[in-house]
Design an enzyme around this catalytic site. Structure first.
Site, PDB file in Angstrom:
ATOM      1  CG  MET A 128      -2.187  -0.989   1.037  1.00  0.00           C
ATOM      2  SD  MET A 128      -3.052  -1.048   2.706  1.00  0.00           S
ATOM      3  CE  MET A 128      -2.202  -1.929   3.968  1.00  0.00           C
ATOM      4  CD  GLU A 249      -1.978  -3.903   8.765  1.00  0.00           C
ATOM      5  OE1 GLU A 249      -1.216  -3.352   8.790  1.00  0.00           O
ATOM      6  OE2 GLU A 249      -3.348  -3.436   7.976  1.00  0.00           O
ATOM      7  NE  ARG A 250      -5.727   0.264  11.698  1.00  0.00           N
ATOM      8  CZ  ARG A 250      -6.285   0.982  11.063  1.00  0.00           C
ATOM      9  NH1 ARG A 250      -7.197   0.964  11.232  1.00  0.00           N
ATOM     10  NH2 ARG A 250      -5.422   1.571  10.169  1.00  0.00           N
ATOM     11  CD  GLN A 286       9.032   3.246  48.413  1.00  0.00           C
ATOM     12  OE1 GLN A 286       8.977   4.616  48.712  1.00  0.00           O
ATOM     13  NE2 GLN A 286       8.159   2.835  50.590  1.00  0.00           N
ATOM     14  CD  GLN A 343      16.424   4.677  33.412  1.00  0.00           C
ATOM     15  OE1 GLN A 343      16.440   4.439  32.066  1.00  0.00           O
ATOM     16  NE2 GLN A 343      17.651   5.146  34.000  1.00  0.00           N
ATOM     17  N   GLY A 371      -1.368   2.042  10.791  1.00  0.00           N
ATOM     18  CA  GLY A 371      -1.737   3.330  11.228  1.00  0.00           C
ATOM     19  C   GLY A 371      -1.164   3.724  12.295  1.00  0.00           C
ATOM     20  CD  GLU A 374       0.834  10.858  16.146  1.00  0.00           C
ATOM     21  OE1 GLU A 374       1.606  10.557  16.618  1.00  0.00           O
ATOM     22  OE2 GLU A 374       1.025   9.420  15.284  1.00  0.00           O
TER      23      GLU A 374
END
Length: 390
Positions: A128, A249-250, A286, A343, A371, A374
């Site tokens: 596409m 697909e998503r 902690q 991290q 996609g 946004e």
């Protein structure tokens, strides 16, 4: 909370998938990363083992099993061993290519493409994206015109595509083309363009930040002559065909994003109670416990949405809007979880010998392809506006 998504059949299938991955993928996938290419033989092995193309009907060589929970099991087990490039390549074939072949092809086309696909003998791609067109599918400029008058006339294709997953290894490419420049959204069609088509060439294999074993490249069409019999679906309905397959697909991206994030978190939690600093396990500080608590809670909440999405898809009720919600949220969560896990590993988290480092570079694309975040929010916003118009 106890997860109720799976049955005994799914857990038995998990054993099959785990055995297959341990034999055919886990010993090899780091070499595939180094080679920037997956050995095609693994797809034949996956088909023989029943880890691939389950949804293909028995008469075409598959199992006829459309329950997406089996695909989710495959995602979970691939994430467990960190073979992300293989998982995304398998997902392209098993979540996307197979759906087009099942839904849009004639019986003759199924015999040509679907049956060898189900055996792992043919690999496909979906084209596409173009150099100047990403999420805006109506901006597609690759054209296809008839060589002469008549419904049996060949198509002459000109244009280019980029960022195409499996571009270098695919035997055929389901290609979105503009067939009528005057017809607006009804001026697009889907053609299956085979590897040996005159005028069809591949360009560069693109060097990516992550997913190194999954080849991604450019495609070029210069008066490529495509038989009329390679049109799939209905001429002029290409955009509708593309849009109708976006939920699946998503969902595939939701599944891969969630399972990858969960696997990285589980590895990191174990690491935190093995690694010592200042005379104690870093998991006993902690701040570390708070970070782990936050990640686990977010993943548990996300799991409920993932499971509900899978069941909705099985029932034929997963809407494009709901799939868009899951796609942006889960992939953004994946990116956030992986970053925090790096991290917690400290300097070791930046070393590619550690799975968390490979997950870091592999996950970055998740909020972009299929996609962007946004675009997902824009689609959801449009639906909200439509539902709330006075």
């Amino acid at each position: 909370m106890r997860r109720t998504l799976y049955t005994d059949d799914h857990e038995q299938y998990r054993d099959t998938v785990r055995e297959f991955l341990g034999r055919e993928v886990e010993p090899h996938f780091l070499q595939w990363e180094a080679d920037a290419l997956i050995d095609r033989k693994v797809f034949r092995a996956a088909a023989e083992q029943g880890v691939y193309a389950l949804a293909v009907p028995e008469r075409h060589g598959g199992a006829g099993e459309t329950d997406y929970r089996f695909r989710l099991v495959v995602n979970e087990e691939i994430a467990r061993i960190g073979a992300t490039s293989f998982g995304m390549t398998l997902a392209l074939q098993d979540d996307l290519v197979v759906a087009y072949l099942l839904d849009l092809t004639s019986e003759e086309q199924k015999q040509r493409w679907l049956e060898p696909f189900a055996k792992g003998e043919l690999l496909g791609a979906v084209a596409m994206t173009e150099p100047g067109t990403g999420s805006d599918l109506q901006g597609i400029r690759t054209t296809a015109r008839r060589a002469c008058d008549g419904p049996d006339a060949d198509w002459i294709v000109n244009g280019s595509k980029t960022f195409i997953s499996s571009a270098m290894s695919a035997d055929f490419v389901i290609t979105a083309v503009r067939t009528d420049p005057e017809a607006g959204s009804r001026g697009f069609s889907l053609l299956v363009i085979e590897r040996d088509t005159p005028g069809f060439t591949t360009g560069r294999k693109l060097a990516k930040v992550g997913l190194h074993a999954q080849d991604t490249g450019e495609l070029f069409f210069a008066d490529a002559r495509v038989p009329a019999a390679n049109l799939i679906g209905t001429a002029g309905h290409g955009l509708m065909h593309l849009m109708s397959h976006l939920p699946q697909e998503r969902l595939g991206l939701i599944a891969s994003g969630y399972t990858a994030a969960r696997a990285v978190y589980q590895n990191t939690a174990r690491y935190c109670f093995e690694r010592k600093a200042f005379g104690q396990a870093i998991g006993d500080f902690q701040n570390t416990r708070f970070v782990l608590a936050e990640i686990e809670t977010e993943l548990d909440v996300a799991e409920a949405f993932v499971d509900k999405s899978v069941l909705a898809f099985n029932a034929g009720e997963l809407t494009p809007t709901d799939a868009a919600k899951g796609k942006w949220y889960i992939t953004e969560l994946q990116k956030r979880v992986v970053d925090r896990c790096v991290q917690l590993h400290g300097g070791y988290g930046y070393m590619l010998e550690y799975p968390v480092a490979r997950a870091y570079v592999d996950s970055r694309i998740q909020t972009i392809y299929g996609g962007t975040t946004e675009i997902m929010k824009e689609l959801i916003g449009r639906d909200i506006a439509k539902r709330n118009q006075p």
